[in-house]
Design a protein around this motif. Structure first.
Motif, PDB file in Angstrom:
ATOM      1  N   ASN A 204      13.926  -3.662  31.942  1.00 17.28           N
ATOM      2  CA  ASN A 204      13.092  -3.213  30.830  1.00 17.28           C
ATOM      3  C   ASN A 204      13.654  -3.654  29.485  1.00 17.28           C
ATOM      4  OD1 ASN A 204      15.247  -1.374  31.321  1.00 17.28           O
ATOM      5  ND2 ASN A 204      14.335  -0.042  29.786  1.00 17.28           N
ATOM      6  N   GLU A 205      14.989  -3.647  29.357  1.00 15.75           N
ATOM      7  CA  GLU A 205      15.599  -4.064  28.092  1.00 15.75           C
ATOM      8  C   GLU A 205      15.411  -5.555  27.866  1.00 15.75           C
ATOM      9  OE1 GLU A 205      19.597  -2.717  28.223  1.00 15.75           O
ATOM     10  OE2 GLU A 205      19.051  -0.606  28.152  1.00 15.75           O
ATOM     11  N   GLN A 206      15.572  -6.319  28.939  1.00 13.62           N
ATOM     12  CA  GLN A 206      15.337  -7.762  28.824  1.00 13.62           C
ATOM     13  C   GLN A 206      13.879  -8.026  28.444  1.00 13.62           C
ATOM     14  OE1 GLN A 206      16.529  -9.785  32.434  1.00 13.62           O
ATOM     15  NE2 GLN A 206      18.293  -8.443  32.656  1.00 13.62           N
ATOM     16  N   PHE A 207      12.997  -7.261  29.075  1.00 11.33           N
ATOM     17  CA  PHE A 207      11.572  -7.426  28.821  1.00 11.33           C
ATOM     18  C   PHE A 207      11.256  -7.169  27.348  1.00 11.33           C
ATOM     19  CE2 PHE A 207       7.288  -5.829  28.419  1.00 11.33           C
ATOM     20  CZ  PHE A 207       6.542  -6.657  29.239  1.00 11.33           C
ATOM     21  N   ALA A 209      13.309  -7.133  24.802  1.00 11.48           N
ATOM     22  CA  ALA A 209      13.984  -8.104  23.919  1.00 11.48           C
ATOM     23  C   ALA A 209      13.166  -9.384  23.830  1.00 11.48           C
ATOM     24  CB  ALA A 209      15.385  -8.391  24.451  1.00 11.48           C
ATOM     25  N   LYS A 210      12.652  -9.833  24.978  1.00  7.98           N
ATOM     26  CA  LYS A 210      11.832 -11.055  24.985  1.00  7.98           C
ATOM     27  C   LYS A 210      10.515 -10.807  24.249  1.00  7.98           C
ATOM     28  CE  LYS A 210      10.993 -15.273  26.597  1.00  7.98           C
ATOM     29  NZ  LYS A 210      10.720 -15.499  28.034  1.00  7.98           N
ATOM     30  N   LEU A 211       9.911  -9.652  24.487  1.00  2.00           N
ATOM     31  CA  LEU A 211       8.653  -9.336  23.809  1.00  2.00           C
ATOM     32  C   LEU A 211       8.864  -9.279  22.298  1.00  2.00           C
ATOM     33  CD1 LEU A 211       5.701  -8.507  23.793  1.00  2.00           C
ATOM     34  CD2 LEU A 211       6.418  -6.131  24.232  1.00  2.00           C
ATOM     35  N   HIS A 212       9.945  -8.652  21.888  1.00  3.22           N
ATOM     36  CA  HIS A 212      10.248  -8.564  20.458  1.00  3.22           C
ATOM     37  C   HIS A 212      10.366  -9.964  19.855  1.00  3.22           C
ATOM     38  CE1 HIS A 212      12.263  -5.773  17.339  1.00  3.22           C
ATOM     39  NE2 HIS A 212      11.625  -6.743  16.746  1.00  3.22           N
ATOM     40  N   MET A 213      11.043 -10.841  20.560  1.00  4.13           N
ATOM     41  CA  MET A 213      11.225 -12.211  20.061  1.00  4.13           C
ATOM     42  C   MET A 213       9.879 -12.932  19.952  1.00  4.13           C
ATOM     43  SD  MET A 213      13.354 -15.289  21.837  1.00  4.13           S
ATOM     44  CE  MET A 213      12.006 -15.613  22.975  1.00  4.13           C
ATOM     45  N   LEU A 214       9.041 -12.782  20.989  1.00  3.34           N
ATOM     46  CA  LEU A 214       7.733 -13.450  20.977  1.00  3.34           C
ATOM     47  C   LEU A 214       6.843 -12.900  19.855  1.00  3.34           C
ATOM     48  CD1 LEU A 214       6.994 -13.619  24.819  1.00  3.34           C
ATOM     49  CD2 LEU A 214       7.634 -15.502  23.315  1.00  3.34           C
ATOM     50  N   LEU A 215       6.923 -11.590  19.647  1.00  7.37           N
ATOM     51  CA  LEU A 215       6.130 -10.987  18.571  1.00  7.37           C
ATOM     52  C   LEU A 215       6.568 -11.528  17.208  1.00  7.37           C
ATOM     53  CD1 LEU A 215       6.003  -7.297  19.853  1.00  7.37           C
ATOM     54  CD2 LEU A 215       4.039  -8.820  19.593  1.00  7.37           C
ATOM     55  N   VAL A 226      10.362   2.689  20.840  1.00  8.28           N
ATOM     56  CA  VAL A 226      10.137   4.138  20.845  1.00  8.28           C
ATOM     57  C   VAL A 226      11.004   4.814  21.918  1.00  8.28           C
ATOM     58  CG1 VAL A 226       8.411   5.957  21.103  1.00  8.28           C
ATOM     59  CG2 VAL A 226       7.791   3.795  20.012  1.00  8.28           C
ATOM     60  N   THR A 227      10.904   4.314  23.146  1.00  6.24           N
ATOM     61  CA  THR A 227      11.756   4.791  24.249  1.00  6.24           C
ATOM     62  C   THR A 227      12.122   3.570  25.077  1.00  6.24           C
ATOM     63  OG1 THR A 227       9.967   5.098  25.847  1.00  6.24           O
ATOM     64  CG2 THR A 227      10.423   6.944  24.354  1.00  6.24           C
ATOM     65  N   ASP A 228      12.826   3.806  26.182  1.00  5.69           N
ATOM     66  CA  ASP A 228      13.170   2.679  27.045  1.00  5.69           C
ATOM     67  C   ASP A 228      11.944   2.081  27.711  1.00  5.69           C
ATOM     68  OD1 ASP A 228      15.778   2.905  26.416  1.00  5.69           O
ATOM     69  OD2 ASP A 228      16.294   4.172  28.121  1.00  5.69           O
ATOM     70  N   GLN A 229      10.819   2.795  27.661  1.00  7.13           N
ATOM     71  CA  GLN A 229       9.607   2.274  28.273  1.00  7.13           C
ATOM     72  C   GLN A 229       8.528   1.924  27.254  1.00  7.13           C
ATOM     73  OE1 GLN A 229       9.652   5.749  31.194  1.00  7.13           O
ATOM     74  NE2 GLN A 229       8.356   4.269  32.221  1.00  7.13           N
ATOM     75  N   GLN A 253       4.128 -12.855  33.947  1.00 11.04           N
ATOM     76  CA  GLN A 253       4.515 -13.923  34.877  1.00 11.04           C
ATOM     77  C   GLN A 253       6.034 -13.974  35.046  1.00 11.04           C
ATOM     78  OE1 GLN A 253       2.136 -15.572  36.452  1.00 11.04           O
ATOM     79  NE2 GLN A 253       0.624 -14.396  35.262  1.00 11.04           N
ATOM     80  N   ASP A 254       6.750 -13.736  33.951  1.00  5.58           N
ATOM     81  CA  ASP A 254       8.219 -13.868  33.981  1.00  5.58           C
ATOM     82  C   ASP A 254       8.911 -12.675  34.627  1.00  5.58           C
ATOM     83  OD1 ASP A 254       7.884 -16.229  32.685  1.00  5.58           O
ATOM     84  OD2 ASP A 254       8.289 -15.430  30.685  1.00  5.58           O
ATOM     85  N   TYR A 255       8.362 -11.468  34.411  1.00  5.31           N
ATOM     86  CA  TYR A 255       9.089 -10.260  34.835  1.00  5.31           C
ATOM     87  C   TYR A 255       8.360  -9.437  35.901  1.00  5.31           C
ATOM     88  CZ  TYR A 255      12.148 -11.032  30.839  1.00  5.31           C
ATOM     89  OH  TYR A 255      13.040 -11.571  29.952  1.00  5.31           O
ATOM     90  N   ALA A 256       7.168  -9.839  36.251  1.00  7.63           N
ATOM     91  CA  ALA A 256       6.379  -9.083  37.238  1.00  7.63           C
ATOM     92  C   ALA A 256       6.191  -7.631  36.797  1.00  7.63           C
ATOM     93  CB  ALA A 256       7.031  -9.150  38.614  1.00  7.63           C
ATOM     94  N   LEU A 257       6.051  -7.428  35.502  1.00  9.44           N
ATOM     95  CA  LEU A 257       5.801  -6.086  34.962  1.00  9.44           C
ATOM     96  C   LEU A 257       4.495  -6.108  34.174  1.00  9.44           C
ATOM     97  CD1 LEU A 257       9.294  -5.089  33.477  1.00  9.44           C
ATOM     98  CD2 LEU A 257       8.234  -4.183  35.521  1.00  9.44           C
ATOM     99  N   THR A 258       3.714  -5.066  34.343  1.00  5.09           N
ATOM    100  CA  THR A 258       2.510  -4.954  33.521  1.00  5.09           C
ATOM    101  C   THR A 258       2.752  -3.934  32.413  1.00  5.09           C
ATOM    102  OG1 THR A 258       1.593  -3.250  34.959  1.00  5.09           O
ATOM    103  CG2 THR A 258       0.974  -5.539  35.429  1.00  5.09           C
ATOM    104  N   VAL A 259       1.945  -4.051  31.374  1.00  2.00           N
ATOM    105  CA  VAL A 259       2.088  -3.158  30.232  1.00  2.00           C
ATOM    106  C   VAL A 259       0.719  -2.576  29.900  1.00  2.00           C
ATOM    107  CG1 VAL A 259       2.522  -3.093  27.746  1.00  2.00           C
ATOM    108  CG2 VAL A 259       4.072  -4.326  29.237  1.00  2.00           C
TER     109      VAL A 259
END
Length: 524
Positions: A204-207, A209-215, A226-229, A253-259
């Motif tokens: 989740n932290e990697q996710f 961090a990557k999202l923050h960078m892309l944003l 806000v939280t770890d999730q 695609q990279d993390y197999a996680l949906t948001v």
């Protein structure tokens, strides 16, 4: 070890400095000893040097010229001039170069050692200042995130408007904006990442961090963890759903996680950000009905459904209380009421989401009782796939009803069994003496059992080794004190039985993935 470069065209002086100065005890090592300015410059170009000890007069390139050239590429280079000439012009130039010392030849070893000691003290001071600055720089984003989170989560109190607008670049926002809450789906993945987090950085932290960078690359500047999730993002006319959704698809695609995204109402100014945040939370709560991986704007959530979501939580709290008290009639009534609420839902997929939501809430409730849902049921999280096999809502609720009664019976049995009562008494005793050193032997003596027997009995009843359970209780108490009191960290450590603060901090981090101070900043 600081690296020292020696430069002197007089070979005897050069060898004398290299051989007779106790470099190692000074915390230094000689990187090179050369007899002219050009050779010294070659060394400076090839490797980092902290201290230059140079003769003033050398052929082709003087020590003054060498120091001038070297300090242009390394401003922190410390220079000690040695010279057989007490020429005022040299001294004056050396002072202009901020030379640390000017030692006249013939020199005693003690003179140079004294000069080197002063240089080392200066280097130590510079290094300490750098570390402090680096630590401060690392803290700044955390503090800014915390304050921005406070603006979202609490009504704006009117303080420091100009500073807030400047620091958070709110004056660059194209108002109106909406708060969007991004939440990672899939609890099983989240739990597994928690285990990984114990070893290092979680998924989740990697996710995030990557999202923050892309944003940031997309020009979205107003982002807050806000939280770890969960992460909050401010949407405006320039940065909206069409800009963010492709990023989420890319990360999927990279993390197999949906948001799932809850989009709040419109905020026309800073004072309205809190209201927009609250509506984003309500929109996100609707995930249980809409499903995972959806973008849910607040204005699309029917008013009656918002009420259903609130009523559901009230019903669940009532159900869990009934389970704890083994109130069979009440359990039956609450499940019937929840099923009646669910009957308004027309989607099979959504009903299953609702069932999983109830399971997760129940698991959280049981954790407050130091119980584990999956251990009580003797199943793994992955076994919840059974919910996908049911064809009707009645099937799902029949399964839920059976499991709820099963758990309630187990809780009741534990409360009333002889061993269960004994273990409850032991746990109560641990809570009362949390600040003391508590051992299994001590507890066995107190209750007149052998340590081995009590250890086995305790594990049978709780599923934990005695020492692990004590640590668990200490950490939970520490967590509570961090959030609900203003006690100093060392006071909390003491109250929870830790006399050595670093050990307390390390154990807390192992348990929760962050230090006590980080936890307080995040949750207090």
């Amino acid at each position: 070890m600081y690296k020292v470069l020696l430069a002197d065209d007089e070979i005897l002086d050069l060898e004398g400095m290299r051989s007779f100065i106790p470099w190692e005890s000074l915390g230094m090592e000689v990187a090179a000893a050369v007899n002219n300015g050009f050779a010294a410059w070659e060394v400076l170009e090839k490797e980092p040097v902290d201290i230059l000890v140079t003769d003033v007069r050398m052929p082709n390139m003087t020590g003054i010229e060498l120091a001038q050239k070297a300090q242009k590429v390394n401003e922190e280079l410390q220079v000690i001039f040695v010279s057989g000439y007490q020429d005022f012009s040299y001294v004056k130039q050396a002072i202009a170069l901020k030379a640390c010392n000017y030692v006249l030849k013939p020199m005693e070893d003690e003179e140079l050692i004294e000069a080197l000691t002063k240089v080392k003290q200066e280097l130590d001071r510079l290094r300490e200042r750098k570390e402090t600055e680096r630590a401060y720089q690392q803290m700044v984003p955390i503090l800014k995130n915390q304050y921005f989170l406070q603006i979202l989560q609490k009504p704006y109190d009117g303080a420091m408007l100009e500073i807030i607008e400047r620091e958070y670049r709110l004056n660059e926002i194209d108002w109106p904006v909406r708060v969007a809450l991004l939440e990672i789906d899939d609890v099983s993945t989240w739990r597994s990442s928690y285990e990984e987090r114990k070893k290092g950085t979680g998924v989740n932290e990697q996710f995030f961090a990557k999202l923050h960078m892309l944003l940031e690359q997309a020009g979205v500047r107003h982002v807050c963890k806000v939280t770890d999730q969960r992460m909050a993002v401010l949407l405006d006319s320039k940065h909206d759903k069409p800009d963010i959704q492709p990023l989420l698809e890319q990360l999927k695609q990279d993390y197999a996680l949906t948001v799932t995204v809850g989009e709040g109402g419109v905020a026309n100014e800073l004072e309205q950000l809190h209201a927009s945040y609250l509506t984003a939370v309500e929109a996100l709560d609707y995930k249980m009905f809409r499903g995972k991986g959806q973008w849910i704007p607040y204005y699309e959530v029917p008013t009656e459904d918002r009420e259903d979501a609130k009523i559901l939580d009230i019903r669940l709290d009532s159900l869990f209380t009934a389970m704890t008290n083994y109130d069979i009639v009440r359990i039956h009534d609450e499940i019937e009421a929840i099923q009646a609420l669910a009957s308004n839902i027309r989607s099979k997929f959504t009903i299953r989401n609702l069932a999983i939501y109830i399971i997760m809430k129940l698991d959280a409730h049981l954790h407050t009782m130091h119980e584990d849902l999956f251990r009580l049921l003797g199943i793994d999280l992955k076994n919840l796939d059974v919910l996908m096999q049911f064809e009707t809502m009645n099937d799902i609720f029949a399964w839920l009803r059976m499991k709820v009664f099963e758990i309630s019976e187990q809780l009741n049995f534990r409360q009333h069994s002889r061993n269960g009562r004994l273990v409850e008494e032991i746990i109560s005793n641990i809570r009362e003496r949390m600040h003391e050193n508590i051992t299994l032997r001590d507890m066995a003596n107190r209750f007149s059992f052998s340590p081995n027997y009590l250890g086995v009995l305790f594990k049978e009843e709780t599923g934990y080794n005695f020492s692990d359970y004590v640590i668990k209780l200490r950490m939970e108490r520490a967590k509570e004190l961090l959030v609900t009191t203003k006690l100093k960290i060392y006071e909390i450590a003491s109250q929870t039985g830790y006399q050595y603060l670093p050990y307390f901090s390390r154990q807390f981090k192992e348990m929760y993935g962050m230090t006590p101070l980080e936890y307080r900043r995040k949750h207090a």
